[in-house]
Design a protein around this motif. Structure first.
Motif, PDB file in Angstrom:
ATOM      1  N   PRO A  23      24.579   7.516 -48.322  1.00  0.00           N
ATOM      2  CA  PRO A  23      25.292   8.268 -47.280  1.00  0.00           C
ATOM      3  C   PRO A  23      24.826   7.913 -45.864  1.00  0.00           C
ATOM      4  O   PRO A  23      25.639   7.803 -44.946  1.00  0.00           O
ATOM      5  N   GLU A  27      27.110   6.354 -42.876  1.00  0.00           N
ATOM      6  CA  GLU A  27      27.170   7.018 -41.573  1.00  0.00           C
ATOM      7  C   GLU A  27      26.868   6.014 -40.460  1.00  0.00           C
ATOM      8  O   GLU A  27      27.522   6.008 -39.414  1.00  0.00           O
ATOM      9  N   ASP A  31      29.362   5.021 -37.489  1.00  0.00           N
ATOM     10  CA  ASP A  31      28.918   5.174 -36.106  1.00  0.00           C
ATOM     11  C   ASP A  31      29.111   3.883 -35.320  1.00  0.00           C
ATOM     12  O   ASP A  31      29.636   3.895 -34.205  1.00  0.00           O
TER      13      ASP A  31
END
Length: 83
Positions: A23, A27, A31
């Motif tokens: 995860p 992310e 981003d």
């Protein structure tokens, strides 16, 4: 890279990346992609940091690859109609 090109749908891509990445890694990818799109729109670094909670070091890194990398970000953005 060949495996990614073999994916046929967004659902297949999502499932593959969910299996491939943690995860936190996902992310980070999200981003960096968001930062790249904001940089192309000429949004200032500080504003990007404030809106995304991404460090300025990451923003600088993305900007460096966006401007002096292998043209990967721009290729995808052109194909998606983002630039």
């Amino acid at each position: 890279f060949t495996a990614i090109l073999a994916l046929r749908t967004p659902d297949e891509a999502r499932d593959f990346f969910y299996d491939l990445c943690t995860p936190a890694e996902l992310e980070g990818l999200v981003d960096r992609w968001r930062v790249a799109q904001m940089l192309v729109q000429k949004i200032p670094y500080r504003q990007i940091a404030a809106e995304t909670a991404v460090s300025t070091a990451t923003i600088v890194r993305v900007a460096r690859f966006l401007n002096n990398g292998n043209d990967g970000y721009r290729t995808i953005m052109r194909r998606m109609g983002k630039i």
